[in-house]
Design a protein around this motif. Structure first.
Motif, PDB file in Angstrom:
ATOM      1  N   VAL A 128       4.713  30.533 -33.280  1.00 37.55           N
ATOM      2  CA  VAL A 128       5.978  30.945 -33.901  1.00 37.55           C
ATOM      3  C   VAL A 128       5.696  31.144 -35.379  1.00 37.55           C
ATOM      4  O   VAL A 128       5.765  30.200 -36.172  1.00 37.55           O
ATOM      5  CB  VAL A 128       7.092  29.908 -33.683  1.00 37.55           C
ATOM      6  N   PRO A 129       5.350  32.364 -35.773  1.00 36.54           N
ATOM      7  CA  PRO A 129       5.097  32.636 -37.182  1.00 36.54           C
ATOM      8  C   PRO A 129       6.377  33.048 -37.875  1.00 36.54           C
ATOM      9  O   PRO A 129       7.411  33.215 -37.233  1.00 36.54           O
ATOM     10  CB  PRO A 129       4.107  33.800 -37.115  1.00 36.54           C
ATOM     11  N   ASP A 130       6.308  33.232 -39.176  1.00 35.24           N
ATOM     12  CA  ASP A 130       7.469  33.771 -39.852  1.00 35.24           C
ATOM     13  C   ASP A 130       7.290  35.265 -40.011  1.00 35.24           C
ATOM     14  O   ASP A 130       6.312  35.851 -39.552  1.00 35.24           O
ATOM     15  CB  ASP A 130       7.709  33.068 -41.194  1.00 35.24           C
ATOM     16  N   ARG A 182       4.481  20.355 -30.999  1.00 33.76           N
ATOM     17  CA  ARG A 182       4.038  21.416 -31.897  1.00 33.76           C
ATOM     18  C   ARG A 182       2.973  20.882 -32.825  1.00 33.76           C
ATOM     19  O   ARG A 182       2.889  19.672 -33.087  1.00 33.76           O
ATOM     20  CB  ARG A 182       5.214  21.990 -32.682  1.00 33.76           C
ATOM     21  N   GLN A 183       2.161  21.812 -33.314  1.00 31.91           N
ATOM     22  CA  GLN A 183       1.051  21.402 -34.156  1.00 31.91           C
ATOM     23  C   GLN A 183       0.727  22.470 -35.177  1.00 31.91           C
ATOM     24  O   GLN A 183       0.509  23.634 -34.824  1.00 31.91           O
ATOM     25  CB  GLN A 183      -0.187  21.112 -33.312  1.00 31.91           C
ATOM     26  N   ASP A 200      13.962  13.955 -34.696  1.00 31.47           N
ATOM     27  CA  ASP A 200      15.056  14.047 -35.671  1.00 31.47           C
ATOM     28  C   ASP A 200      15.069  15.409 -36.362  1.00 31.47           C
ATOM     29  O   ASP A 200      16.131  15.916 -36.723  1.00 31.47           O
ATOM     30  CB  ASP A 200      14.912  12.951 -36.718  1.00 31.47           C
ATOM     31  N   SER A 201      13.912  16.015 -36.530  1.00 32.07           N
ATOM     32  CA  SER A 201      13.833  17.274 -37.275  1.00 32.07           C
ATOM     33  C   SER A 201      14.427  18.458 -36.512  1.00 32.07           C
ATOM     34  O   SER A 201      14.764  19.478 -37.131  1.00 32.07           O
ATOM     35  CB  SER A 201      12.378  17.576 -37.639  1.00 32.07           C
ATOM     36  N   VAL A 202      14.556  18.339 -35.187  1.00 32.56           N
ATOM     37  CA  VAL A 202      15.077  19.471 -34.416  1.00 32.56           C
ATOM     38  C   VAL A 202      16.395  19.148 -33.725  1.00 32.56           C
ATOM     39  O   VAL A 202      17.031  20.047 -33.152  1.00 32.56           O
ATOM     40  CB  VAL A 202      14.048  19.962 -33.367  1.00 32.56           C
ATOM     41  N   PRO A 243      11.768  27.231 -42.069  1.00 30.97           N
ATOM     42  CA  PRO A 243      10.349  27.536 -42.348  1.00 30.97           C
ATOM     43  C   PRO A 243       9.397  26.505 -41.760  1.00 30.97           C
ATOM     44  O   PRO A 243       8.307  26.860 -41.305  1.00 30.97           O
ATOM     45  CB  PRO A 243      10.312  27.539 -43.878  1.00 30.97           C
ATOM     46  N   GLU A 244       9.802  25.256 -41.726  1.00 31.00           N
ATOM     47  CA  GLU A 244       8.911  24.205 -41.209  1.00 31.00           C
ATOM     48  C   GLU A 244       8.754  24.257 -39.689  1.00 31.00           C
ATOM     49  O   GLU A 244       7.902  23.559 -39.135  1.00 31.00           O
ATOM     50  CB  GLU A 244       9.411  22.821 -41.632  1.00 31.00           C
ATOM     51  N   ASP A 245       9.570  25.066 -39.016  1.00 31.31           N
ATOM     52  CA  ASP A 245       9.428  25.228 -37.572  1.00 31.31           C
ATOM     53  C   ASP A 245       8.308  26.207 -37.219  1.00 31.31           C
ATOM     54  O   ASP A 245       7.962  26.362 -36.042  1.00 31.31           O
ATOM     55  CB  ASP A 245      10.740  25.734 -36.961  1.00 31.31           C
ATOM     56  N   LYS A 246       7.787  26.877 -38.221  1.00 24.22           N
ATOM     57  CA  LYS A 246       6.723  27.860 -38.027  1.00 24.22           C
ATOM     58  C   LYS A 246       5.425  27.138 -37.711  1.00 24.22           C
ATOM     59  O   LYS A 246       4.810  26.515 -38.574  1.00 24.22           O
ATOM     60  CB  LYS A 246       6.563  28.711 -39.275  1.00 24.22           C
ATOM     61  N   THR A 247       5.021  27.193 -36.435  1.00 26.61           N
ATOM     62  CA  THR A 247       3.802  26.512 -36.035  1.00 26.61           C
ATOM     63  C   THR A 247       3.489  26.886 -34.598  1.00 26.61           C
ATOM     64  O   THR A 247       4.100  27.800 -34.046  1.00 26.61           O
ATOM     65  CB  THR A 247       3.960  24.987 -36.205  1.00 26.61           C
TER      66      THR A 247
END
Length: 126
Positions: free
Chosen positions: A122-124, A38-39, A62-64, A88-92
């Motif tokens: 993947v937006p919010d 992801r970016q 580690d984050s997922v 929220p940080e998964d939004k990318t």
């Protein structure tokens, strides 16, 4: 011709689940490990998850870890990323990637991958 097409991105709220798919064609799918990266604009592309071609091993950042699951369907030449308890940080933008057949680096390293999809957002919900 190598083709890799992601789908499944969409509006989500924190805590939601979402499943991404990456349909591939033009090459022997079952001969390659597969990964998801992801970016965020302005930042480096980062490793999210990977799976070996024999489906025996999976790897996660580690984050997922514990929230995301990578799977493959060799019959459909498709790799999936199930994302639960989204933050929220998964939004990318998420990209699927094909690992090259001959390995010189760990599966988590971006330089191991030689083909990429076009990305799915993947937006919010805001």
């Amino acid at each position: 011709q190598v083709q890799m097409v992601e789908s499944g991105g969409g509006l989500v709220r924190p805590g939601d689940s979402l499943s991404l798919s990456c349909a591939t064609s033009g090459w022997p799918f079952d001969r390659h490990d597969m990964g998801w990266f992801r970016q965020t604009p302005g930042k480096a592309r980062e490793f999210v998850a990977a799976i070996t071609k024999n489906e025996i091993y999976t790897y996660y950042s580690d984050s997922v870890k514990g929230r995301f699951t990578i799977t493959i369907d060799n019959a459909k030449s498709t790799v999936y990323l199930q994302m639960n308890n989204l933050r929220p940080e998964d939004k990318t933008i998420y990209y699927c990637a094909r690992r090259q057949q001959y390995h010189s680096n760990p599966i988590t390293e971006i330089q191991e991958y030689d083909s990429w999809g076009q990305g799915t957002q993947v937006p919010d919900s805001s």
